[in-house]
Design a protein around this motif. Structure first.
Motif, PDB file in Angstrom:
ATOM      1  N   GLN A 657      -8.349 -11.348  -1.131  1.00  0.00           N
ATOM      2  CA  GLN A 657      -8.868 -10.210  -0.379  1.00  0.00           C
ATOM      3  C   GLN A 657      -7.731  -9.263   0.038  1.00  0.00           C
ATOM      4  N   GLY A 658      -6.596  -9.841   0.403  1.00  0.00           N
ATOM      5  CA  GLY A 658      -5.438  -9.029   0.788  1.00  0.00           C
ATOM      6  C   GLY A 658      -4.858  -8.287  -0.397  1.00  0.00           C
ATOM      7  N   ALA A 659      -4.792  -8.964  -1.549  1.00  0.00           N
ATOM      8  CA  ALA A 659      -4.246  -8.327  -2.753  1.00  0.00           C
ATOM      9  C   ALA A 659      -5.129  -7.155  -3.171  1.00  0.00           C
ATOM     10  N   ALA A 660      -6.449  -7.350  -3.076  1.00  0.00           N
ATOM     11  CA  ALA A 660      -7.371  -6.261  -3.414  1.00  0.00           C
ATOM     12  C   ALA A 660      -7.167  -5.094  -2.456  1.00  0.00           C
ATOM     13  N   GLY A 661      -6.998  -5.390  -1.175  1.00  0.00           N
ATOM     14  CA  GLY A 661      -6.785  -4.342  -0.181  1.00  0.00           C
ATOM     15  C   GLY A 661      -5.513  -3.557  -0.451  1.00  0.00           C
ATOM     16  N   GLN A 662      -4.459  -4.267  -0.839  1.00  0.00           N
ATOM     17  CA  GLN A 662      -3.211  -3.584  -1.201  1.00  0.00           C
ATOM     18  C   GLN A 662      -3.431  -2.679  -2.407  1.00  0.00           C
ATOM     19  N   HIS A 706     -12.202  -0.036  -9.363  1.00  0.00           N
ATOM     20  CA  HIS A 706     -12.485  -1.303 -10.057  1.00  0.00           C
ATOM     21  C   HIS A 706     -11.161  -1.950 -10.424  1.00  0.00           C
ATOM     22  N   GLY A 707     -10.796  -2.943  -9.650  1.00  0.00           N
ATOM     23  CA  GLY A 707      -9.499  -3.580  -9.867  1.00  0.00           C
ATOM     24  C   GLY A 707      -9.660  -4.983 -10.409  1.00  0.00           C
ATOM     25  N   CYS A 708      -8.651  -5.434 -11.152  1.00  0.00           N
ATOM     26  CA  CYS A 708      -8.619  -6.844 -11.549  1.00  0.00           C
ATOM     27  C   CYS A 708      -7.176  -7.293 -11.709  1.00  0.00           C
TER      28      CYS A 708
ATOM     29  N   CYS B 134      -7.693   6.418   7.287  1.00  0.00           N
ATOM     30  CA  CYS B 134      -7.071   5.105   7.148  1.00  0.00           C
ATOM     31  C   CYS B 134      -6.021   5.261   6.068  1.00  0.00           C
ATOM     32  N   ARG B 135      -4.794   4.848   6.336  1.00  0.00           N
ATOM     33  CA  ARG B 135      -3.730   5.000   5.349  1.00  0.00           C
ATOM     34  C   ARG B 135      -3.495   3.709   4.565  1.00  0.00           C
ATOM     35  N   CYS B 136      -4.096   2.607   5.020  1.00  0.00           N
ATOM     36  CA  CYS B 136      -3.784   1.310   4.399  1.00  0.00           C
ATOM     37  C   CYS B 136      -4.792   0.861   3.352  1.00  0.00           C
ATOM     38  N   THR B 137      -6.079   0.982   3.652  1.00  0.00           N
ATOM     39  CA  THR B 137      -7.062   0.196   2.895  1.00  0.00           C
ATOM     40  C   THR B 137      -7.660   0.885   1.677  1.00  0.00           C
ATOM     41  N   GLY B 138      -7.516   2.219   1.596  1.00  0.00           N
ATOM     42  CA  GLY B 138      -8.214   2.921   0.523  1.00  0.00           C
ATOM     43  C   GLY B 138      -9.720   2.961   0.762  1.00  0.00           C
ATOM     44  N   TYR B 139     -10.134   2.535   1.957  1.00  0.00           N
ATOM     45  CA  TYR B 139     -11.512   2.649   2.468  1.00  0.00           C
ATOM     46  C   TYR B 139     -12.526   1.703   1.829  1.00  0.00           C
ATOM     47  N   GLN B 140     -12.225   1.147   0.664  1.00  0.00           N
ATOM     48  CA  GLN B 140     -13.271   0.455  -0.098  1.00  0.00           C
ATOM     49  C   GLN B 140     -13.874  -0.721   0.652  1.00  0.00           C
ATOM     50  N   GLN B 141     -12.997  -1.568   1.231  1.00  0.00           N
ATOM     51  CA  GLN B 141     -13.522  -2.748   1.920  1.00  0.00           C
ATOM     52  C   GLN B 141     -14.202  -2.372   3.239  1.00  0.00           C
TER      53      GLN B 141
END
Lengths: 788, 164
Positions: A657-662, A706-708, B134-141
């Motif tokens: 979840q963190g990697a996706a957020g990054q 869309h990331g993987c 938001c500068r961190c998340t890219g908003y998606q989550q």
């Protein structure tokens, strides 16, 4: 790859999420202690001046003002620098950018501090302003950099090269050639939390500092140096940090030293926090770059040779640019094979604010240039951009232009194939090309960019980290690292690693933020190194602790440690009933075992020759590919990013979840870099100080991404992990711009790709203002003498 | 001056200088630091609160303007047990947080949306959050978390209708 994990790589949640959703997380601006004073800095209103006189006597008499400091309150006038000692805690003799701190005041209230600033009498004598990086190395350019004795131009920060063969000769013989100039702008980190620091003095002469710093141990060492205090007298504790992206270094350290000196002088706690405008003008940016690319290929689409020259605007101080230049140099070749390549980058001093670290650290800039050049070359050859990249990109066993033969973990081809499939590239690209031949003013484009990014510091410095771990009285586990979590999620990564190694529930682990008194120096939290370097340290410490605990479990269960098995947190031996974690810990204590460990992990030595421009720059690389889909309105110039597909070889993913957020966050910053973000300096005066003038992407500017992850095994990383923070952003801007080129048939060589660049293929100049916008924080009490 | 208003469901009275913003009153005079100071010009949304149920930037509201009205800050968004409510739990579950500085404002903006729209589309969610940077998340989550909350609240309210 070590695939047999129970916690690493499995779904999990952030360890700091609860306090953040409840609003109880404490950032520097939320700290208030009894007797706390408020500090403020007088900042230069001119980009380049001699300080003729500085009189603080009237300021000291302002009601409520408790202390005023200047450079004279620091050892060696507060000279410091992370890589070059060219900076001061407060200006010494000269100011080199508009916004540079000159003096600082501590007072009972913010209002009194402001009145104190107004009462400071400072006379500046303007010096010629150097605002054009291309002019910085002219013999008659105004000198901004420090004096040098080696005959090198004082405005040169550093010069780095990569050198393989003689590319210019080869390019001349190539049937297909391309020669282009690219420009990338200064970019503001624009973290939502601005910088700040709080210093608390104690009666024994020691200080505790809370600061928004990226690397508390670097802060501590600078404080020792400029305050002349031993390590034992300075404790730096990391509060919750509201984003960094490379930006919370130098200014946070200066601010820490200022409040520290004011606290020592007054004997009271002192806090300073910044408005958005002050943060923007005082802090540093991503460097701007001009890049000159010449590239040659054979008719069959084989890349032959590359010449990449560049100049990088570091502004008034070297800061991170000293190493950004090198990282940019290494990555300027892109992730390709070349028979010959020459990269030559110089960073220079100017009076345009100053520039330092920002996500990607040079690679973001050069990737924009090389990936557009590659794309345009593919167009010229009539080869599909993805086919062209697949043909020439780095694969296992290839040797990079630096001379590094890649023996493991090269997932680039797989990443490219992934984004090709996910984005339905082949069909879409054809359909869009066909659509764009119609008369519709709404054009559609699909663009790709690929890249590599060196893991951790490489030849940038000594690369190690340490962790401490111990079992507490209540059977919880305390874990520390010297590396900082400023939002990217490293505390969660370390928690998951330790839980994996100890076979316990992650909830049992308390992962502390760094404190220089209780954690161990682990180098800087930069270069996307926290997972690999800090993660290895946490893993080692946990493994060593597990060995001790297993001795106790084996003793209870009357077996050898290697016969132990785990069911949940409990231990079982070959014949017996499960024994709980608590019982094993109790037994270990009865055996007299000490349930703690401290471990250090050192990265492998690398071997780079700065003179020849050849060697092994990094021990491993992240690889990746992104495809962007855009819609361009030819009537308005508006570019809409409709979709992004991203495939990254980040090694083994530890915290999905963190990697996706990054990944999403990096791509969003890349979209901003491509389309809207530019710090504008007008003859050294910064023009866009707040979010009304400096726009960053909103939720409406970023599409669903869309990331993987292509999980290769990096034998050096914990469980095979690499990195993600910086790499996520690197290829986004060129992918978007390549899509714009596909849509419009025209290329934009300078970002941001504003409406006017799309419509007119050029920027609209606003008339020179030669003045700082008049904002409340900027005190223009300084008298500026007339230029002779 | 003294002003009286309802804060997070409780009657509150506080003596303040008349020229401060609602943001300053909350943070400096009532010690509610969950509301964050961002740009102070109404661009970033870090200081978002609900004023009579509507989303406002507290940096753009003068403190005396809330006299007799109702203010909800992040400290007033809680589940029945005093822990996170369903939206906050979804922020945790969907990884909608990184540095956390925009999070209180995002949660209030999301609550404002969800109180007005029962079934927002993803683009409606993005639109509703577009005043919160938001500068961190890219908003998606964040969008994922709000979408999940909308779905579960809808199921609940439909369930209640059916039961009633």
């Amino acid at each position: 790859m070590d695939k047999k994990t129970k916690i690493v790589g499995e779904p999990s949640k952030r360890v700091d999420a609860l306090e953040k959703v409840l609003g109880t997380a404490r950032y520097i601006g939320d700290y208030k202690v009894p007797g706390m004073l408020y500090a403020r800095v007088l900042r230069s209103s001119h980009p380049h001046s001699k300080i003729v006189s500085l009189d603080i006597s009237k300021a000291e008499k302002v009601p409520g003002v408790r202390a005023v400091i200047t450079c004279q309150d620091f050892v060696n006038n507060g000279c410091f620098g992370r890589f070059m000692n060219d900076q001061f805690i407060l200006a010494y003799k000269k100011v080199r950018y508009a916004g540079e701190g000159i003096a600082a005041v501590a007072a009972d209230t913010p209002e009194a501090a402001y009145q104190g600033i107004l009462a400071i009498e400072c006379i500046l004598e303007p010096l010629p302003i150097l605002s054009d990086m291309e002019r910085a190395l002219d013999p008659d350019a105004p000198q901004v950099g420090p004096d040098r004795v080696d005959g090198v131009h004082p405005n040169l920060v550093v010069h780095n090269i990569v050198h393989k063969g003689e590319p210019l000769e080869l390019i001349q013989d190539c049937p297909v050639q391309l020669e282009r100039k690219y420009h990338t702008p200064h970019q503001d980190h624009a973290y939502l939390e601005t910088e700040g620091a709080l210093a608390i003095p104690f009666s024994d002469g020691s200080l505790t500092i809370y600061s928004t710093d990226q690397s508390p141990f670097i802060n501590q060492s600078i404080l020792m140096q400029v305050l002349g205090l031993p390590q034992t007298k300075i404790r730096v504790i990391q509060p919750v940090i509201g984003g960094s992206f490379g930006g919370k270094n130098d200014l946070s350290y200066q601010t820490s030293a200022q409040v520290a000196a004011l606290a020592l002088k007054t004997g009271q706690p002192v806090r300073m926090t910044f408005s958005r405008e002050e943060s923007t003008i005082a802090g540093y940016m991503r460097d701007a770059m001009n890049m000159y690319v010449r590239i040659g290929a054979d008719q069959d689409g084989t890349l032959r040779a590359l010449s990449f020259l560049g100049i990088l605007d570091s502004g008034a101080y070297a800061s991170g640019s000293y190493l950004t230049t090198w990282r940019a140099c290494i990555h300027a070749t892109g992730a390709y094979r070349f028979d010959a390549a020459h990269v030559d980058l110089k960073s220079v001093y100017t009076n345009n604010g100053y520039s330092g670290a920002f996500r990607g650290y040079g690679n973001t800039e050069v990737c924009f240039a090389i990936e557009q050049a590659i794309d345009e070359l593919a167009d010229r050859l009539g080869i599909d951009p993805i086919e062209f990249r697949l043909k020439n990109c780095l694969k296992l066993g290839d040797t990079t232009p630096h001379g590094h033969t890649l023996k493991e973990s090269v997932g680039l081809t797989e990443c490219i194939e992934k984004v090709r499939a996910l984005s339905d590239w082949d069909a879409k690209r054809k359909a869009f090309s066909k659509h764009n031949q119609t008369s519709s003013s709404l054009r559609k484009g699909l663009g790709v960019a690929i890249f590599f990014h060196g893991v951790s510091l490489g030849a940038e410095g000594v690369d190690n980290a340490s962790s401490t771990i111990q079992v507490n009285g209540d059977y919880t586990i305390s874990l520390s690292s010297g590396l900082t979590d400023y939002g990217q999620g490293s505390r969660t990564v370390y928690t998951l690693i330790a839980a994996e190694e100890l076979g316990v529930n992650p909830d049992r682990i308390i992962m502390y933020r760094p404190d220089t008194d209780t954690s161990i120096s682990s180098g800087p939290t930069v270069a996307s190194r926290a997972t690999v370097v800090g993660g290895n340290a946490a893993r080692l410490a946990a493994q060593n602790l597990a060995k001790i605990i297993n001795l106790a479990a084996a003793d209870i269960l009357h077996c050898r440690p290697d016969q132990l098995q785990r069911v949940g947190e409990s231990f079982i031996g070959p014949d017996e009933e499960p024994v709980s974690w608590e019982m094993v810990i109790q037994h270990a204590r009865q055996m007299g075992l000490i349930l703690s460990n401290q471990s250090k992990w050192e990265a492998p030595q690398i071997d780079w020759n700065f003179e020849t421009g050849q060697g092994i720059p990094y021990y491993a690389y992240h690889y990746g590919a992104q495809v962007a889909e855009v819609e361009v309105d030819l009537d308005t110039g508006k570019i809409l990013v409709k979709d992004i597909w991203a495939a990254h070889d980040a090694g083994r993913v530890i915290f999905p979840q963190g990697a996706a957020g990054q990944l999403y966050g990096g791509i969003a910053q890349g979209i901003g870099y491509a389309l809207m973000e530019e710090v504008i300096y007008d003859d050294g005066y910064l023009q866009n100080l707040n979010f009304n003038e400096y726009t960053i992407p909103t939720a409406c500017d970023v599409p669903d991404i869309h990331g993987c992850f292509v999980e290769t095994d990096n034998p050096i990383g914990p469980y095979g992990a690499k990195n993600i923070a910086e790499p996520a952003m690197v290829p986004t801007a060129p992918a978007v711009l390549n899509a714009v080129a596909h849509a419009t048939g025209q290329r934009i060589y300078e970002i941001p790709a504003s409406l006017e660049k799309v419509l007119l293929m050029r920027d609209l100049q606003r008339p020179a203002q030669h003045n700082l916008p008049n904002h409340k924080f900027l005190v223009t009490r300084q008298k500026i003498l007339k230029v002779q | 001056m003294n002003i009286a208003f309802k804060l997070n469901g409780k009657k509150t009275s506080v003596t303040i200088p008349e020229d401060i913003t609602l943001l300053t009153m909350l943070r400096e005079h009532l010690n509610l630091t969950g509301t964050k100071q961002g740009c102070e010009i109404g661009e970033c949304g870090a200081c978002s609160v609900l004023l009579d149920g509507k989303l406002v930037n507290s940096c753009l509201v003068l403190a005396p303007q809330v006299e007799g009205r109702e203010v909800v800050t992040i400290e007033g968004i809680r589940g029945l047990d005093g822990g996170p409510n369903d939206l906050q739990q979804n922020f945790i579950d969907h990884g909608a947080i990184q540095c956390g500085y925009c999070t209180p404002g995002m949660i209030l903006a999301s609550e404002a949306l969800l109180s007005a729209h029962l079934k927002p589309s993803r683009s409606e969610i993005r639109e509703a959050l577009s005043g919160n940077l938001c500068r961190c998340t890219g908003y998606q989550q964040i969008v994922d978390a709000v979408e999940a909350t909308a779905k579960s609240r809808n199921l609940q309210s439909e369930g209640q209708k059916n039961n009633g």
